[in-house]
Each structure stands twice: as structure tokens, then as C-alpha cells.
Design an enzyme around this catalytic site. Structure first.
Site, PDB file in Angstrom:
ATOM      1  N   SER A 259       0.832  -1.218   0.000  1.00 21.57           N
ATOM      2  CA  SER A 259       0.000   0.000   0.000  1.00 21.57           C
ATOM      3  C   SER A 259       0.862   1.262   0.000  1.00 21.57           C
ATOM      4  CB  SER A 259      -0.965   0.008   1.179  1.00 21.57           C
ATOM      5  OG  SER A 259      -0.310  -0.312   2.369  1.00 21.57           O
ATOM      6  N   HIS A 289      -2.266  -8.746   1.860  1.00 23.79           N
ATOM      7  CA  HIS A 289      -1.853  -7.540   2.599  1.00 23.79           C
ATOM      8  C   HIS A 289      -2.883  -7.296   3.711  1.00 23.79           C
ATOM      9  CE1 HIS A 289       0.203  -3.885   3.375  1.00 23.79           C
ATOM     10  NE2 HIS A 289      -0.147  -3.159   2.342  1.00 23.79           N
ATOM     11  N   ARG A 344       3.913  -5.814  16.464  1.00 29.40           N
ATOM     12  CA  ARG A 344       2.535  -5.306  16.521  1.00 29.40           C
ATOM     13  C   ARG A 344       1.574  -6.411  16.948  1.00 29.40           C
ATOM     14  NH1 ARG A 344       2.386  -3.356  10.462  1.00 29.40           N
ATOM     15  NH2 ARG A 344       3.196  -5.501  10.333  1.00 29.40           N
ATOM     16  N   ASP A 390      -1.772  -9.064  11.509  1.00 31.21           N
ATOM     17  CA  ASP A 390      -3.151  -9.455  11.207  1.00 31.21           C
ATOM     18  C   ASP A 390      -3.591 -10.743  11.893  1.00 31.21           C
ATOM     19  OD1 ASP A 390      -3.536  -7.296   9.444  1.00 31.21           O
ATOM     20  OD2 ASP A 390      -2.444  -8.362   7.883  1.00 31.21           O
TER      21      ASP A 390
HETATM   22  N1  NMX Z   1       0.882 -19.675   4.459  1.00 33.16           N
HETATM   23  C1  NMX Z   1       1.282 -20.502   3.479  1.00 33.16           C
HETATM   24  N2  NMX Z   1       2.339 -20.296   2.697  1.00 33.16           N
HETATM   25  C2  NMX Z   1       3.053 -19.190   2.933  1.00 33.16           C
HETATM   26  C3  NMX Z   1       2.712 -18.289   3.943  1.00 33.16           C
HETATM   27  C4  NMX Z   1       1.577 -18.553   4.715  1.00 33.16           C
HETATM   28  N3  NMX Z   1       1.166 -17.734   5.677  1.00 33.16           N
HETATM   29  N4  NMX Z   1       3.598 -17.288   3.926  1.00 33.16           N
HETATM   30  C5  NMX Z   1       4.468 -17.548   2.934  1.00 33.16           C
HETATM   31  N5  NMX Z   1       4.134 -18.693   2.341  1.00 33.16           N
HETATM   32  C6  NMX Z   1       4.768 -19.296   1.181  1.00 33.16           C
HETATM   33  C7  NMX Z   1       4.726 -18.311   0.033  1.00 33.16           C
HETATM   34  O1  NMX Z   1       3.465 -18.310  -0.604  1.00 33.16           O
HETATM   35  C8  NMX Z   1       5.862 -18.810  -0.836  1.00 33.16           C
HETATM   36  O2  NMX Z   1       5.402 -19.940  -1.517  1.00 33.16           O
HETATM   37  P1  NMX Z   1       5.764 -20.171  -3.076  1.00 33.16           P
HETATM   38  O3  NMX Z   1       7.253 -20.263  -3.115  1.00 33.16           O
HETATM   39  O4  NMX Z   1       5.051 -21.430  -3.400  1.00 33.16           O
HETATM   40  O5  NMX Z   1       5.232 -18.970  -3.784  1.00 33.16           O
HETATM   41  C9  NMX Z   1       6.877 -19.272   0.213  1.00 33.16           C
HETATM   42  O6  NMX Z   1       6.132 -19.526   1.424  1.00 33.16           O
HETATM   43  C10 NMX Z   1       7.960 -18.266   0.504  1.00 33.16           C
HETATM   44  O7  NMX Z   1       7.337 -17.043   0.872  1.00 33.16           O
HETATM   45  P2  NMX Z   1       8.063 -16.009   1.843  1.00 33.16           P
HETATM   46  O8  NMX Z   1       9.290 -15.528   1.163  1.00 33.16           O
HETATM   47  O9  NMX Z   1       8.204 -16.586   3.198  1.00 33.16           O
HETATM   48  O10 NMX Z   1       6.964 -14.856   1.974  1.00 33.16           O
HETATM   49  P3  NMX Z   1       6.652 -13.696   0.941  1.00 33.16           P
HETATM   50  O11 NMX Z   1       7.544 -12.546   1.248  1.00 33.16           O
HETATM   51  O12 NMX Z   1       6.653 -14.205  -0.445  1.00 33.16           O
HETATM   52  O13 NMX Z   1       5.161 -13.334   1.323  1.00 33.16           O
HETATM   53  C11 NMX Z   1       3.337 -12.740   2.700  1.00 33.16           C
HETATM   54  C12 NMX Z   1       4.843 -12.579   2.473  1.00 33.16           C
HETATM   55  C13 NMX Z   1       2.943 -11.882   3.884  1.00 33.16           C
HETATM   56  C14 NMX Z   1       2.590 -12.283   1.459  1.00 33.16           C
HETATM   57  C15 NMX Z   1       3.052 -14.232   2.982  1.00 33.16           C
HETATM   58  O14 NMX Z   1       3.729 -14.623   4.158  1.00 33.16           O
HETATM   59  C16 NMX Z   1       1.571 -14.546   3.104  1.00 33.16           C
HETATM   60  O15 NMX Z   1       0.923 -14.768   2.099  1.00 33.16           O
HETATM   61  N6  NMX Z   1       1.033 -14.573   4.366  1.00 33.16           N
HETATM   62  C17 NMX Z   1      -0.367 -14.816   4.557  1.00 33.16           C
HETATM   63  C18 NMX Z   1      -1.176 -13.569   4.275  1.00 33.16           C
HETATM   64  C19 NMX Z   1      -0.924 -12.524   5.310  1.00 33.16           C
HETATM   65  O16 NMX Z   1      -0.969 -12.759   6.506  1.00 33.16           O
HETATM   66  N7  NMX Z   1      -0.672 -11.290   4.854  1.00 33.16           N
HETATM   67  C20 NMX Z   1      -0.547 -10.150   5.755  1.00 33.16           C
HETATM   68  C21 NMX Z   1       0.843  -9.539   5.792  1.00 33.16           C
HETATM   69  C22 NMX Z   1       0.860  -8.383   6.732  1.00 33.16           C
HETATM   70  N8  NMX Z   1       0.016  -7.281   6.266  1.00 33.16           N
HETATM   71  O17 NMX Z   1      -0.765  -6.771   7.013  1.00 33.16           O
HETATM   72  O18 NMX Z   1       0.122  -6.866   5.115  1.00 33.16           O
HETATM   73  C1  MLT Z   2       2.234  -3.844   6.628  1.00 34.93           C
HETATM   74  O1  MLT Z   2       1.956  -3.438   7.762  1.00 34.93           O
HETATM   75  O2  MLT Z   2       2.210  -3.095   5.643  1.00 34.93           O
HETATM   76  C2  MLT Z   2       2.510  -5.292   6.455  1.00 34.93           C
HETATM   77  O3  MLT Z   2       3.185  -5.814   7.541  1.00 34.93           O
HETATM   78  C3  MLT Z   2       3.040  -5.684   5.114  1.00 34.93           C
HETATM   79  C4  MLT Z   2       4.478  -5.397   4.824  1.00 34.93           C
HETATM   80  O4  MLT Z   2       5.186  -4.770   5.593  1.00 34.93           O
HETATM   81  O5  MLT Z   2       4.921  -5.867   3.760  1.00 34.93           O
END
Ligand code: NMX
Ligand code: MLT
Length: 470
Positions: A259, A289, A344, A390
């Protein structure tokens, strides 16, 4: 007008006259501009990281390509706003005597001017916001005209976009303002927009879930608590504290999250604040996100329903594996930068331990925390198996009666716009450039990285002979 009323208005004006945001930023600017010019002149060509093929395909993860002085995410310590951790902010930011959590006015002061606020500064921002908090009628009309099934994040973003005609920056631009001065009307827009956020979030809530009642803010309440008041929870002091905590911890997260980056990109074209911030919120509304907040609650409710209460560790692991095997993520877990439990998350967990220790959903959050890192670790691919902000936020809202699963991201957005707007003012003040990275095709990347195919010298003979190549 009665004399006492006049005096009151004068007093109010007086109480934030000393804020002088514009002068403070203007005073800090020459030194910043010199510092950046010097850095760029002397070291402009020094690399500060590398872009690899996997980074280009992998969402630019870990590429240092954005600048902000306002906050930084340390993989282990978590968010630092102007160098302060979440715990330090919660401890040190000014509070009213009878409050547990800070006045968000103080945080906004810190975000904007990089001076640690006194209580007087924090109250001054709150007073200034109070004078600007009303929404124009057309915004309410627009939101009311939307279909009943519109997601609250869509309404929230639309509300911000509907405020765009009030933009001082857009007006100043069309009147010919120099781009070096553009930050000044941007600042005005930032103060106006942030003032209206609790009113807008409450209007969205009331239109969606309370039959469209529109409540006026309470002049005696602070910015965060006013949201509680306007959705009919003015008597719930604990919920008001939760609002203060929530609004403090969600306000910023450096510049590279989706964002902030979206908002920065749009702003880099000199779009005004309403255009850039609404764009940023559209990114926040994605399930990877900020929407992960609602998705976590949904997931926890489904888990609770499946096992009729608190599942065993084995049952929970089984449920998690089903989610993963269905090709979905576990919401609330993982992070692009953090490599530890999100500070957080911890701040909210502590709130729950204090105020709702026996809540079944909070207990479930605790059980998930016991099991999930191990389950995610065992996938062998996740870089951070720990909870992010979250993993608990919507559960706390739910406990206090915000049971509409889809709403929590609006509160995330309300807080996050504090950071986005502060970044926007500074980006324009420092004259950061329009963003324009390059893209490549896969063939071009292959050409760049693969060794040239060695062609046998006698290839023509071999081909024309037709017998040796299979
Ligand atoms: N559940 C399942 N698989 C996951 C998760 C999870 N919570 N987190 C990461 N992975 C997977 C990811 O999809 C990737 O798989 P592939 O290689 O098949 O694409 C692999 O693990 C490596 O990912 P990472 O490097 O650990 O994480 P990345 O930086 O790519 O993604 C998020 C970060 C936050 C997008 C990811 O952890 C996620 O999708 N989490 C669940 C959604 C979530 O909670 N988002 C909120 C983040 C905070 N916010 O408020 O924005
Ligand atoms: C945020 O607060 O924006 C989330 O933790 C996602 C991020 O930092 O990538």
C-alpha cells in the site's frame, strides 16, 4: 455569537497555533536537500544491493529501491518509527492522564516533523483535527447510493476519492504552483484528510451495518476514541483504549509494503494526496496484505466451528495442512521482511491478555501461535513462519462487538493513512522523482544470464547431412 463561544474558539485556535507544521518542515528542508545532493553527487553510482533474476520474478523482495526517513522495518526488531520500536512508542508517546494508550495526534506529529511530541503537541494535533473532522454531505450520499453488498474497503476508498475535489494541492497545481512548493498544499491536504478518517470509517460502518445512522463526532474525545463513539460505543472505555492501540500500531511500515509503495508510485506523478492514498488503500484491500486481517478471523471462526471450540494441537495442525493443501495461505502468518513475531502482534496479544484473557477466540489465537510456526516451517519454503499484525487484530475487534468480519481492514486503512500521508508530504518536499523502473522480457533475461549456446563448427555439414542430429 456569545462572548464565551468566541473565547472558546480563540482558545482552540491558540491551542494549536504553535504546531506550525509548515514552518517546521520548511526549517528542516534545506539541510535535508543539501544532505541528499551531497550523497547523490559523491556516491550516486555506488551500489547498495543487487537485483537478481529471482528478485525480479519474486516481487522485488529484498531490493533496496525506495527511500523514507519516517520508518524502517528491521527483520528482527520489527517496525521502527523515527527510530522508536512499537514498545517504545506505546510507552513514550503522550497519553492523557486517564488513558492507557497514546493520543494518535502525538504519533502524527512524530511522523510529520520528526520531533518527539509533548502532551501539548499531541493535544494540539487532536484539536486541529477536531476542527476539520466533518465530512461533506456528498460523501455520505455517495456511500449510501452504493449497493448493499459493497465491501466496506471499497466504500472507504470511494469516500477518500470523493474528497478529492477538496484537494488544495490539485487546486494549487492548476493555479501554477512550483513543484518545489507543492508539498505545502499537500500538507494541508494531509491534515484535512487525516482529520476526517474516523468520521469516514464510522460512516462506512454505520451505512453498512447500522441502517445508515450518521453520528456527529464528540468534541471532547480524541481522534481514535471518536471512531468508537460514532459507531455507538462511546461508553465502552476499554474499546476506546483498543482503538488508541490499534491506530498507533498500524500507522506505518516503511515504504516498500504494497500500500505504501502504491501510494508513493501514484504520488510520484504529482497526483494529489486523495488520488495516491485511495490507490494505496486498494492495495491494502488485498488478502495477502491488509485484508489478511478479515481472512484470519474467517479462518479462526471456521476452525472453531469445525471442532466446536478449542482444537487440540493435532487437530489444529490437521486443519492448517488442509488449508495449505488446498493451495491457500495461512492468513496472519509470514512476512516479506520480518523474521520474528511481529512486534505489533505482541502488542495486541498483551492487550488481550490484560482485557480478554478468557475469550475463546483469543485462546484460539494462542493455540494457533503454539502450532503454526512448526507447521509452516515443515513446508520447507516459508521464510518467516511467525504471526504478523493481522493474526490477532480482527479478533480483538470481534470481542468488542465488531462482529462484521469484513470491517477490520477499514480500521487498518484508517490508521495506515497517517503514514501514507506523511510519506507523501515528505516525498514532495524532497522532490523525489517519478517512478519508472524498467521491465525485461524472459527472452532478454535469458540472453543476459545464460551462457551462449556453443554451436559446433561443422553445424552446417551436420544439418545438411541430416544423419547425426536427433
Ligand atoms: N501460508 C502458506 N504459505 C506461505 C505463507 C503462509 N502464511 N507465507 C508464505 N508462504 C509461502 C509463500 O506463498 C511462498 O510460496 P511459493 O514459493 O510457493 O510462492 C513461500 O512460502 C515463501 O514465501 P516467503 O518468502 O516466506 O513470503 P513472501 O515474502 O513471499 O510473502 C506474505 C509474504 C505476507 C505475502 C506471505 O507470508 C503470506 O501470504 N502470508 C499470509 C497472508 C498474510 O498474513 N498477509 C498479511 C501480511 C501483513 N500485512 O498486514 O500486510
Ligand atoms: C504492513 O503493515 O504493511 C505489512 O506488515 C506488510 C508489509 O510490511 O509488507
Amino acid at each position: 455569537m456569545k462572548l464565551t463561544e468566541k473565547q472558546e474558539i480563540l482558545n482552540q485556535k491558540q491551542s494549536y497555533k504553535n504546531l506550525a507544521f509548515e514552518e517546521r518542515i520548511a526549517d528542516q528542508l534545506p539541510a535535508w536537500r543539501d544532505r541528499l545532493h551531497q550523497l547523490l553527487d559523491q556516491y550516486g553510482s555506488v551500489p547498495i544491493g543487487e537485483v537478481t533474476v529471482s528478485k525480479a520474478y519474486g516481487g522485488m523482495r529484498g531490493v533496496f529501491a525506495l527511500i523514507t526517513e519516517i520508518s524502517h522495518v528491521d527483520p528482527n526488531m520489527g517496525l521502527l518509527i523515527r527510530g522508536y520500536t512499537i514498545d517504545e512508542l506505546l510507552d513514550k508517546l503522550p497519553k492523557k492522564e486517564d488513558h492507557i494508550y497514546p493520543l494518535v495526534g502525538g504519533l502524527y506529529y512524530l511522523l510529520l516533523v520528526d520531533d518527539f511530541p509533548t502532551l501539548e503537541d499531541a493535544l494540539s494535533v487532536e484539536n486541529m483535527w477536531r476542527d476539520r473532522q466533518d465530512l461533506p454531505g456528498h460523501v455520505i450520499d455517495l456511500l449510501k447510493a452504493m449497493p448493499a453488498n459493497t465491501h466496506p474497503m471499497t466504500l472507504f476508498t470511494q469516500g477518500i476519492l470523493a474528497l478529492q475535489p477538496t484537494s488544495e494541492a490539485a487546486r494549487a497545481y492548476h493555479e501554477g504552483i512550483s513543484r518545489h512548493e507543492y508539498w505545502r498544499p499537500m500538507l494541508e491536504d494531509a491534515l484535512n484528510l487525516t482529520a476526517k478518517l474516523p468520521t469516514l470509517a464510522a460512516a462506512v460502518y454505520n451505512i453498512k451495518y447500522r441502517g445508515g445512522v450518521i453520528a456527529e463526532p464528540d468534541a471532547d474525545l480524541d481522534w481514535s476514541a471518536n471512531f468508537a463513539y460514532m459507531i455507538g460505543k462511546g461508553k465502552d472505555d476499554e474499546y476506546k483504549e483498543l482503538c488508541r492501540l490499534f491506530m498507533t500500531i498500524h500507522a506505518d511500515q516503511e515504504n516498500g509494503n504494497a500500500s505504501a509503495h502504491t501510494s508513493h508510485l501514484v504520488g510520484s506523478t504529482l497526483s494529489d494526496l486523495y488520488l495516491s492514498c485511495s490507490a494505496g488503500l486498494n492495495a491494502l484491500a488485498g488478502p495477502l496484505h491488509g485484508l489478511a486481517s478479515q481472512e484470519t478471523l474467517r479462518w479462526l471462526l471456521a476452525l472453531e466451528l469445525r471442532y466446536g471450540g478449542l482444537p487440540s494441537h493435532e487437530e489444529l495442525a490437521q486443519f492448517a495442512l488442509e488449508t495449505l493443501n488446498a493451495g491457500k495461505v495461512i492468513p496472519g502468518y509470514g512476512h516479506g521482511v520480518l523474521r520474528r513475531t511481529d512486534s505489533r502482534f505482541t502488542a495486541q496479544y498483551r492487550f488481550a491478555e490484560r482485557f480478554l484473557p478468557d475469550d475463546p477466540l483469543f485462546k484460539l489465537v494462542g493455540r494457533v501461535y503454539e502450532v503454526m510456526p512448526q507447521v509452516l516451517h515443515s513446508t520447507g519454503k516459508i521464510n518467516n513462519p511467525y504471526p504478523n499484525v493481522d493474526a490477532i487484530s480482527a479478533v480483538l475487534q470481534y470481542y468488542y462487538g465488531i462482529t462484521q468480519v469484513e470491517f477490520s481492514t477499514v480500521l487498518f486503512g484508517t490508521s495506515r493513512l497517517l503514514g501514507l500521508s506523511a510519506h507523501a508530504v515528505w516525498a514532495r518536499a524532497l522532490g523525489l522523482s517519478i517512478e519508472r523502473p524498467r521491465s525485461l522480457t524472459t527472452s532478454l533475461i535469458e540472453e543476459m544470464v545464460m551462457p551462449p549456446i556453443s554451436v559446433p563448427k561443422n553445424i552446417n555439414t551436420l544439418v545438411s547431412g541430416g544423419s547425426k542430429i536427433t
